[in-house]
Scaffold this motif. Structure first.
Motif, mmCIF file in Angstrom:
data_model
loop_
_atom_site.group_PDB
_atom_site.id
_atom_site.type_symbol
_atom_site.label_atom_id
_atom_site.label_comp_id
_atom_site.label_asym_id
_atom_site.label_seq_id
_atom_site.Cartn_x
_atom_site.Cartn_y
_atom_site.Cartn_z
ATOM 1 N N ASP A 31 78.104 -23.576 -35.250
ATOM 2 C CA ASP A 31 77.185 -22.381 -35.455
ATOM 3 C C ASP A 31 77.561 -21.446 -35.776
ATOM 4 O OD1 ASP A 31 75.057 -21.017 -35.613
ATOM 5 O OD2 ASP A 31 74.393 -21.403 -33.632
ATOM 6 N N LEU A 32 77.499 -20.319 -36.763
ATOM 7 C CA LEU A 32 78.438 -19.591 -36.698
ATOM 8 C C LEU A 32 77.387 -17.977 -37.525
ATOM 9 C CD1 LEU A 32 82.165 -19.468 -38.616
ATOM 10 C CD2 LEU A 32 80.397 -17.095 -38.865
ATOM 11 N N CYS A 33 78.061 -16.400 -36.567
ATOM 12 C CA CYS A 33 76.809 -15.747 -37.187
ATOM 13 C C CYS A 33 78.253 -14.310 -37.109
ATOM 14 C CB CYS A 33 76.127 -15.368 -36.003
ATOM 15 S SG CYS A 33 75.643 -13.731 -36.268
ATOM 16 N N THR A 51 77.048 -25.946 -45.802
ATOM 17 C CA THR A 51 76.960 -24.616 -45.438
ATOM 18 C C THR A 51 75.449 -24.643 -45.192
ATOM 19 O OG1 THR A 51 79.140 -24.474 -45.538
ATOM 20 C CG2 THR A 51 77.909 -22.404 -45.458
ATOM 21 N N LEU A 52 74.591 -24.153 -44.543
ATOM 22 C CA LEU A 52 73.548 -23.813 -44.250
ATOM 23 C C LEU A 52 72.968 -22.722 -43.772
ATOM 24 C CD1 LEU A 52 70.403 -24.995 -45.703
ATOM 25 C CD2 LEU A 52 70.215 -25.815 -42.285
ATOM 26 N N ALA A 53 72.729 -21.591 -44.811
ATOM 27 C CA ALA A 53 72.212 -20.491 -44.606
ATOM 28 C C ALA A 53 71.153 -20.405 -43.915
ATOM 29 C CB ALA A 53 72.377 -19.062 -45.398
ATOM 30 N N VAL A 54 71.179 -19.421 -42.490
ATOM 31 C CA VAL A 54 70.016 -20.007 -41.405
ATOM 32 C C VAL A 54 69.728 -18.424 -41.583
ATOM 33 C CG1 VAL A 54 69.347 -19.920 -38.634
ATOM 34 C CG2 VAL A 54 71.373 -21.431 -39.649
ATOM 35 N N SER A 55 70.545 -17.168 -41.201
ATOM 36 C CA SER A 55 69.452 -16.067 -41.423
ATOM 37 C C SER A 55 70.664 -14.974 -41.711
ATOM 38 C CB SER A 55 68.805 -15.355 -40.206
ATOM 39 O OG SER A 55 69.980 -15.996 -39.066
ATOM 40 N N GLY A 56 69.752 -13.468 -42.560
ATOM 41 C CA GLY A 56 70.558 -13.108 -43.193
ATOM 42 C C GLY A 56 71.290 -12.826 -44.719
ATOM 43 N N TYR A 95 75.422 -19.353 -40.220
ATOM 44 C CA TYR A 95 75.148 -20.396 -40.827
ATOM 45 C C TYR A 95 75.589 -21.297 -40.216
ATOM 46 C CZ TYR A 95 79.848 -19.163 -41.825
ATOM 47 O OH TYR A 95 81.278 -18.908 -42.377
ATOM 48 N N PHE A 96 75.032 -22.311 -39.942
ATOM 49 C CA PHE A 96 75.743 -23.556 -39.142
ATOM 50 C C PHE A 96 76.465 -24.154 -41.157
ATOM 51 C CE2 PHE A 96 70.890 -24.343 -37.710
ATOM 52 C CZ PHE A 96 71.041 -23.219 -36.884
ATOM 53 N N TYR A 97 77.806 -24.855 -40.350
ATOM 54 C CA TYR A 97 77.872 -25.547 -41.327
ATOM 55 C C TYR A 97 78.593 -27.274 -40.680
ATOM 56 C CZ TYR A 97 82.009 -24.122 -37.670
ATOM 57 O OH TYR A 97 82.569 -23.883 -37.019
ATOM 58 N N LEU A 98 78.876 -28.219 -41.580
ATOM 59 C CA LEU A 98 79.716 -29.528 -41.093
ATOM 60 C C LEU A 98 81.239 -30.014 -41.854
ATOM 61 C CD1 LEU A 98 79.372 -32.427 -39.678
ATOM 62 C CD2 LEU A 98 77.575 -33.411 -41.870
ATOM 63 N N GLY A 99 81.630 -30.391 -41.715
ATOM 64 C CA GLY A 99 83.115 -30.604 -41.875
ATOM 65 C C GLY A 99 83.491 -31.964 -41.770
ATOM 66 N N PHE A 100 83.202 -33.072 -43.348
ATOM 67 C CA PHE A 100 83.082 -34.320 -42.565
ATOM 68 C C PHE A 100 84.229 -35.366 -43.889
ATOM 69 C CE2 PHE A 100 80.376 -32.805 -45.817
ATOM 70 C CZ PHE A 100 80.129 -33.996 -46.616
ATOM 71 N N LEU A 133 66.628 -28.216 -42.746
ATOM 72 C CA LEU A 133 67.528 -29.041 -42.503
ATOM 73 C C LEU A 133 68.827 -28.979 -41.040
ATOM 74 C CD1 LEU A 133 70.266 -30.234 -45.795
ATOM 75 C CD2 LEU A 133 68.989 -31.512 -43.986
ATOM 76 N N GLY A 134 68.377 -27.132 -40.748
ATOM 77 C CA GLY A 134 68.712 -26.583 -39.975
ATOM 78 C C GLY A 134 67.955 -27.468 -38.269
ATOM 79 N N ASP A 135 66.943 -28.022 -38.655
ATOM 80 C CA ASP A 135 66.269 -28.867 -37.220
ATOM 81 C C ASP A 135 67.395 -30.415 -37.526
ATOM 82 O OD1 ASP A 135 64.478 -27.433 -36.825
ATOM 83 O OD2 ASP A 135 62.569 -28.732 -38.111
ATOM 84 N N THR A 136 67.768 -30.558 -38.443
ATOM 85 C CA THR A 136 68.720 -32.195 -38.332
ATOM 86 C C THR A 136 69.999 -30.867 -37.887
ATOM 87 O OG1 THR A 136 67.751 -32.699 -39.754
ATOM 88 C CG2 THR A 136 69.487 -33.820 -39.142
ATOM 89 N N PHE A 137 70.227 -30.188 -37.605
ATOM 90 C CA PHE A 137 72.282 -29.421 -36.921
ATOM 91 C C PHE A 137 71.572 -29.368 -35.835
ATOM 92 C CE2 PHE A 137 72.968 -28.122 -41.712
ATOM 93 C CZ PHE A 137 74.462 -28.833 -42.028
ATOM 94 N N VAL A 138 70.628 -29.062 -35.274
ATOM 95 C CA VAL A 138 70.396 -28.781 -34.220
ATOM 96 C C VAL A 138 69.959 -29.492 -33.501
ATOM 97 C CG1 VAL A 138 68.766 -27.670 -32.188
ATOM 98 C CG2 VAL A 138 69.344 -26.239 -34.674
ATOM 99 N N ARG A 139 69.741 -30.944 -34.086
ATOM 100 C CA ARG A 139 69.736 -31.847 -33.387
ATOM 101 C C ARG A 139 71.789 -32.611 -33.080
ATOM 102 N NH1 ARG A 139 67.835 -36.187 -35.445
ATOM 103 N NH2 ARG A 139 66.913 -35.146 -37.601
#
Length: 292
Positions: A31-33, A51-56, A95-100, A133-139
């Protein structure tokens, strides 16, 4: 202070190591800000990244294309892609991010294989309206470091859900929403079945308990739906169906007694009275005039 030297706010990394998670390899999730104007320096992707933009607001430069980052935007950067992220001058970007990645072994199922093929052949791309998808990232954040069996399975489930939904969103394949059955269509089917039953079972259809047992609804409910769909009274249709079948039996030469039995009447007298009221003549007279 230059834009590139603007203060970096935080990078909350929940997973920062290469490790298998089910059919996938998790490299990093976080979770990067960053403060307005900050730029995450250009770097080449060692693995795939979502990368999922959350705010801003901001911008993700990927594959030579500048993708706007607004809340709910999902951006995919494939392995080997050179990209950078810049926050807008007047807004903090979160934004949230996932490297896979995927293991160097055959996929465990055709479905995982299809998922792998999508990400390994897809270039940089973006999709809007991915905020759910934000809820799934938080999970995933909550379970990624779990040591118990349930937590590990939930981590795998969350990661798989993110990748599956990202595949749909980025591939523009669309979701498969649940559609409740059309209530009227259900009622029409019930009434159609009821009419077929009344036509085919004159000896049984006259009893309320039989209809209730056959269709699993109270007689009141059946009568109400029948009237709504056909505009006709159920009892009237019942009687008409029984007498229609009675006329067929009499034309074929069945006796009045046998016809009464086949149509579900308890006595020949009850049948004769009902038949005369409906047809204007007695069953015997109708048989004599119409039998083959």
């Amino acid at each position: 202070m230059s834009e590139r030297r603007a203060r970096f706010h935080f990078d909350n990394t929940f997973g920062d190591e290469r490790r298998p998670v089910g059919a996938f390899i998790l490299w990093q999730v976080g979770d990067l800000c960053c403060e307005p104007g900050y730029t995450v320096a250009a770097h080449r992707q060692a693995v795939h990244e979502l990368t999922l933009a959350v705010s801003g607001m901001g911008e993700n430069l990927a594959g030579g294309t500048a993708y706007p980052m607004t809340p709910g935007t999902l951006i995919f950067n494939p392995r080997g892609d050179l990209h950078e992220i810049t926050a807008a001058r007047a807004q903090t970007l979160r934004y949230f991010y996932l490297g896979f990645d995927f293991p160097d072994t055959p996929s465990p199922s055709p479905e995982i294989g299809a998922l792998r093929t999508f990400f390994e052949t897809c270039g940089p791309c973006a999709a809007a309206d991915a905020g759910a998808l934000g809820d799934t990232f938080v999970r995933l954040f909550g379970e990624v470091n779990a040591s118990d069996a349930a937590g590990k399975l939930l981590c795998e489930s969350a990661m798989q859900e993110i990748l599956c939904l990202a595949c749909r969103l980025l591939g523009k394949s669309g979701a498969h929403p649940y559609r409740a059955s059309d209530a009227r269509a259900v009622d029409e089917k019930l009434v159609c079945d009821l009419m077929h039953y009344l036509d085919a079972h004159p000896a049984e259809s006259g009893t309320l308990s039989r209809l209730t047992q056959e269709f699993g609804y109270s007689y009141t409910h059946l009568a109400q739906k029948f009237a709504e769909i056909t505009g006709e009274n159920l009892r009237a249709y019942q009687s008409r169906a029984r007498f229609r079948r009675a006329r067929e039996y009499l034309r074929r030469g069945e006796t009045v007694t046998r016809t009464a039995e086949l149509c579900g009447y308890q006595s020949i007298h009850a049948f004769s009275r009902a038949f005369r009221r409906a047809e204007g003549v007695s069953p015997s007279e109708f048989r004599r005039k119409n039998s083959a």
